[in-house]
Enzyme design. Structure first.
Site, PDB file in Angstrom:
ATOM      1  CG  HIS A  95      44.861  15.012  19.733  1.00  0.00           C
ATOM      2  ND1 HIS A  95      45.753  15.737  20.499  1.00  0.00           N
ATOM      3  CD2 HIS A  95      45.078  15.396  18.440  1.00  0.00           C
ATOM      4  CE1 HIS A  95      46.486  16.508  19.713  1.00  0.00           C
ATOM      5  NE2 HIS A  95      46.088  16.323  18.464  1.00  0.00           N
ATOM      6  CG  HIS A  97      45.251  20.956  18.155  1.00  0.00           C
ATOM      7  ND1 HIS A  97      46.569  21.141  17.774  1.00  0.00           N
ATOM      8  CD2 HIS A  97      44.910  19.736  17.685  1.00  0.00           C
ATOM      9  CE1 HIS A  97      46.989  20.083  17.085  1.00  0.00           C
ATOM     10  NE2 HIS A  97      46.008  19.219  17.023  1.00  0.00           N
ATOM     11  CG  ASP A 120      39.342  18.524  43.547  1.00  0.00           C
ATOM     12  OD1 ASP A 120      39.735  17.945  44.584  1.00  0.00           O
ATOM     13  OD2 ASP A 120      38.632  19.543  43.565  1.00  0.00           O
ATOM     14  CG  HIS A 169      50.927  17.637  18.526  1.00  0.00           C
ATOM     15  ND1 HIS A 169      51.043  16.326  18.095  1.00  0.00           N
ATOM     16  CD2 HIS A 169      49.708  18.049  18.114  1.00  0.00           C
ATOM     17  CE1 HIS A 169      49.949  15.984  17.444  1.00  0.00           C
ATOM     18  NE2 HIS A 169      49.115  17.015  17.447  1.00  0.00           N
ATOM     19  CE1 TYR A 227      33.074  16.721  44.707  1.00  0.00           C
ATOM     20  CE2 TYR A 227      32.653  14.862  43.265  1.00  0.00           C
ATOM     21  CZ  TYR A 227      32.576  16.222  43.534  1.00  0.00           C
ATOM     22  OH  TYR A 227      31.994  17.053  42.615  1.00  0.00           O
TER      23      TYR A 227
END
Length: 234
Positions: A95, A97, A120, A169, A227
């Site tokens: 998580h 910000h 991608d 958020h 790839y």
């Protein structure tokens, strides 16, 4: 110290997250799960990234009970736990910000797939959750945050779109392990920035064609991916 390998992987991922510039101060967190042992290791709440040690990483069970560690776990723990319970294929959650991804989240808009850079890593629009209702905020807010992420992902497999934006958020990302989840957070911020500027240049919501989206995603992540090297080396 118990669970040394799990704790070290989470510590290293938190350091990498901080070094990437995706978090400031004590914002953000990384967790990882050991499904065989049924435990999750996560960053302690409010502790400086620069000061953390492996012993500071908190280990809990899937109900949030601390099984090892002396510190309080991240305040986002219940969101992480909800994702682990719902997304059986993931091994870690991040998580942040981060600036551009948070701007999309706060605008209440998912990030559309506008080009091959997006394709991608994300096999479609990166979804934004609905706004939490007042009762969901008042009662079990952190766990309900995880629930609306699961709801927003819908029928997409978690590793095909390894991120979601929580309305008002910010972003949550996940991956096969802690390093992979941090990498996905880095890629999320990159495509969020590109999409932001693309939208400024062309406000008609330009999106990549379904054929090109699938071609680029599958060449990197499909069963017959072309790839990289077949043995995984550089």
């Amino acid at each position: 110290m118990r669970y040394p390998e799990l704790r070290t992987s989470v510590l290293d991922a938190n350091f990498e997250l901080y070094d990437s510039g995706l978090v400031i101060s004590t914002f953000g967190n990384v967790s990882a799960i050991d499904r065989e042992q049924g435990v999750v290791a996560i960053k302690p709440s409010g502790v400086s990234y620069k000061a953390m040690t492996a012993a500071d990483i908190v280990v809990t069970d899937l109900d949030g009970n601390i099984v090892d560690g002396t510190m309080r776990p991240s305040s986002d723990l219940d969101t992480h736990l909800e994702l682990y319970k719902s997304f059986k294929s993931i091994g870690a959650v991040v998580h942040t910000h981060s600036f551009f991804a948070t701007a999309w989240a706060q605008s209440g808009k998912g990030i559309p797939a506008m080009g091959t850079t997006h394709a991608d890593y994300f096999n479609g629009t990166i979804p934004v959750t609905r706004k939490l209702r007042d009762d969901e905020i008042k009662d079990d807010y952190v766990r309900n945050t995880g629930k609306v992420i699961v709801e927003a992902l819908g029928n997409n497999t978690p590793l095909s779109i390894p991120a979601a934006l929580v309305n008002d958020h910010g972003p949550f990302c996940w991956g096969k392990d802690a390093a992979d989840a941090v990498h996905n957070a880095e890629m999320l911020e990159a495509v969020a920035k590109i999409a932001f500027h693309s939208r400024q240049l062309n406000q008609n919501d330009p999106e990549i064609s379904a054929a090109l989206l699938d071609r680029h995603y599958q060449r990197k992540h499909g069963h017959a991916a072309t790839y990289g090297q077949p043995d995984g080396s550089k």
